[in-house]
Structures are given as structure tokens and as C-alpha cells.
Design a protein around this motif. Sequence first.
Motif, PDB file in Angstrom:
ATOM      1  N   ARG A  80       0.833  -1.210   0.000  1.00 14.24           N
ATOM      2  CA  ARG A  80       0.000   0.000   0.000  1.00 14.24           C
ATOM      3  C   ARG A  80       0.867   1.260   0.000  1.00 14.24           C
ATOM      4  NH1 ARG A  80      -2.656   3.682   3.215  1.00 14.24           N
ATOM      5  NH2 ARG A  80      -4.841   3.986   2.674  1.00 14.24           N
ATOM      6  N   ALA A  81       0.469   2.202  -0.819  1.00 10.50           N
ATOM      7  CA  ALA A  81       0.990   3.571  -0.799  1.00 10.50           C
ATOM      8  C   ALA A  81       2.486   3.673  -1.071  1.00 10.50           C
ATOM      9  CB  ALA A  81       0.628   4.247   0.516  1.00 10.50           C
ATOM     10  N   VAL A  82       2.944   3.042  -2.143  1.00 10.00           N
ATOM     11  CA  VAL A  82       4.311   3.272  -2.611  1.00 10.00           C
ATOM     12  C   VAL A  82       4.337   4.702  -3.137  1.00 10.00           C
ATOM     13  CG1 VAL A  82       6.024   2.626  -4.341  1.00 10.00           C
ATOM     14  CG2 VAL A  82       4.719   0.854  -3.149  1.00 10.00           C
ATOM     15  N   THR A  83       5.202   5.545  -2.563  1.00 13.40           N
ATOM     16  CA  THR A  83       5.135   6.981  -2.818  1.00 13.40           C
ATOM     17  C   THR A  83       6.432   7.515  -3.404  1.00 13.40           C
ATOM     18  OG1 THR A  83       3.674   7.151  -0.909  1.00 13.40           O
ATOM     19  CG2 THR A  83       4.615   9.199  -1.745  1.00 13.40           C
ATOM     20  N   PRO A  84       6.385   8.071  -4.633  1.00 17.02           N
ATOM     21  CA  PRO A  84       7.584   8.689  -5.199  1.00 17.02           C
ATOM     22  C   PRO A  84       8.154   9.752  -4.265  1.00 17.02           C
ATOM     23  CG  PRO A  84       5.895   8.461  -6.869  1.00 17.02           C
ATOM     24  CD  PRO A  84       5.250   8.107  -5.546  1.00 17.02           C
ATOM     25  N   GLY A  85       9.473   9.771  -4.160  1.00 20.56           N
ATOM     26  CA  GLY A  85      10.163  10.708  -3.285  1.00 20.56           C
ATOM     27  C   GLY A  85      10.558  10.087  -1.956  1.00 20.56           C
ATOM     28  N   GLN A  86       9.895   9.010  -1.561  1.00 25.17           N
ATOM     29  CA  GLN A  86      10.241   8.305  -0.330  1.00 25.17           C
ATOM     30  C   GLN A  86      11.409   7.353  -0.596  1.00 25.17           C
ATOM     31  OE1 GLN A  86       8.933   8.497   2.813  1.00 25.17           O
ATOM     32  NE2 GLN A  86       7.568  10.128   2.178  1.00 25.17           N
ATOM     33  N   ALA A  87      12.103   6.984   0.458  1.00 24.41           N
ATOM     34  CA  ALA A  87      13.195   6.025   0.343  1.00 24.41           C
ATOM     35  C   ALA A  87      12.645   4.608   0.348  1.00 24.41           C
ATOM     36  CB  ALA A  87      14.167   6.192   1.508  1.00 24.41           C
ATOM     37  N   VAL A  88      13.307   3.720  -0.380  1.00 25.39           N
ATOM     38  CA  VAL A  88      13.092   2.291  -0.256  1.00 25.39           C
ATOM     39  C   VAL A  88      14.426   1.712   0.195  1.00 25.39           C
ATOM     40  CG1 VAL A  88      13.540   1.875  -2.726  1.00 25.39           C
ATOM     41  CG2 VAL A  88      12.383   0.137  -1.363  1.00 25.39           C
ATOM     42  N   VAL A  89      14.399   0.927   1.267  1.00 28.38           N
ATOM     43  CA  VAL A  89      15.620   0.333   1.817  1.00 28.38           C
ATOM     44  C   VAL A  89      15.508  -1.178   1.676  1.00 28.38           C
ATOM     45  CG1 VAL A  89      17.110   0.120   3.841  1.00 28.38           C
ATOM     46  CG2 VAL A  89      15.872   2.254   3.420  1.00 28.38           C
ATOM     47  N   LEU A  90      16.565  -1.797   1.146  1.00 32.62           N
ATOM     48  CA  LEU A  90      16.571  -3.230   0.897  1.00 32.62           C
ATOM     49  C   LEU A  90      17.378  -3.948   1.967  1.00 32.62           C
ATOM     50  CD1 LEU A  90      17.221  -3.161  -2.960  1.00 32.62           C
ATOM     51  CD2 LEU A  90      15.056  -2.947  -1.714  1.00 32.62           C
ATOM     52  N   TYR A  91      16.817  -5.032   2.477  1.00 33.09           N
ATOM     53  CA  TYR A  91      17.442  -5.811   3.540  1.00 33.09           C
ATOM     54  C   TYR A  91      17.607  -7.257   3.116  1.00 33.09           C
ATOM     55  CZ  TYR A  91      16.209  -2.064   6.815  1.00 33.09           C
ATOM     56  OH  TYR A  91      16.080  -0.856   7.472  1.00 33.09           O
ATOM     57  N   ASP A  92      18.634  -7.892   3.672  1.00 32.49           N
ATOM     58  CA  ASP A  92      18.799  -9.339   3.658  1.00 32.49           C
ATOM     59  C   ASP A  92      18.872  -9.733   5.123  1.00 32.49           C
ATOM     60  OD1 ASP A  92      19.376 -12.003   3.329  1.00 32.49           O
ATOM     61  OD2 ASP A  92      21.325 -11.696   2.388  1.00 32.49           O
ATOM     62  N   GLY A  93      17.739 -10.171   5.667  1.00 35.48           N
ATOM     63  CA  GLY A  93      17.673 -10.401   7.110  1.00 35.48           C
ATOM     64  C   GLY A  93      17.817  -9.074   7.836  1.00 35.48           C
ATOM     65  N   ASP A  94      18.815  -8.997   8.738  1.00 30.47           N
ATOM     66  CA  ASP A  94      19.063  -7.758   9.481  1.00 30.47           C
ATOM     67  C   ASP A  94      20.058  -6.834   8.791  1.00 30.47           C
ATOM     68  OD1 ASP A  94      17.334  -8.502  11.512  1.00 30.47           O
ATOM     69  OD2 ASP A  94      18.917  -9.499  12.669  1.00 30.47           O
ATOM     70  N   TYR A  95      20.612  -7.256   7.656  1.00 27.91           N
ATOM     71  CA  TYR A  95      21.641  -6.471   6.970  1.00 27.91           C
ATOM     72  C   TYR A  95      21.030  -5.536   5.943  1.00 27.91           C
ATOM     73  CZ  TYR A  95      24.911  -9.719   9.055  1.00 27.91           C
ATOM     74  OH  TYR A  95      25.624 -10.453   9.951  1.00 27.91           O
TER      75      TYR A  95
END
Length: 104
Positions: A80-95
Amino acid sequence: MASRCLLWKSVRTNEVVLGKNDEVFTDWLKANQVNHMAVDHFEVGQKVTARIRYNHGGAKAVISEVTEDSFSLTFEEPVRAVTPGQAVVLYDGDYVLGGGTICR
């Protein structure tokens, strides 16, 4: 070409409404301004957990496209609500693998 939105005010609830709830879900996003943290690069087919805003719990996704300065994700289930201008952070577990700025 500007995108169009449905916008109206509900007199009954005294709310401004933009579309319907099911219209704010998507299973895809594109990000630019890429920042690699724990990896040198992202790979197509790489499975990640993506957080699309600060308080988002994360959603399982697969990297579906990679260029020098952008990447695209396909989510296992719509988010829900993927918003241009916001950050997306990618994780592998806790990393933290890295991230980018949502542009679509």
C-alpha cells in the motif's frame, strides 16, 4: 502528461478522498539515486525485504531490473501507498543492502 486523480470531499465524513483504498496498492516500484551499503551491486532475481517508508514492516520482493543508477522491484504481494520521493531500503535479514529513492 500529468496523471489524473479522483478527488472529492465526503460531506458525510468531512474527509477529502483521493481514489479508493484498493487503488493505492501496487506490486512494483522503480527507484533511482541508488545507494549500495553492504553490497557492491544489486542483481536481477535477488530476493530482498523492502521497506518503503520509515514505519513500514517490510515486504518480500525480488529485484526485477538493474541499471547503473536505478533498480526495479516486484513484490510478492501488493503493498500500500508506494510513494515517489520516499526512500526504499533493501534488507537481507538484518543487513541493510542499500536502497534508493522511489521514482515510480
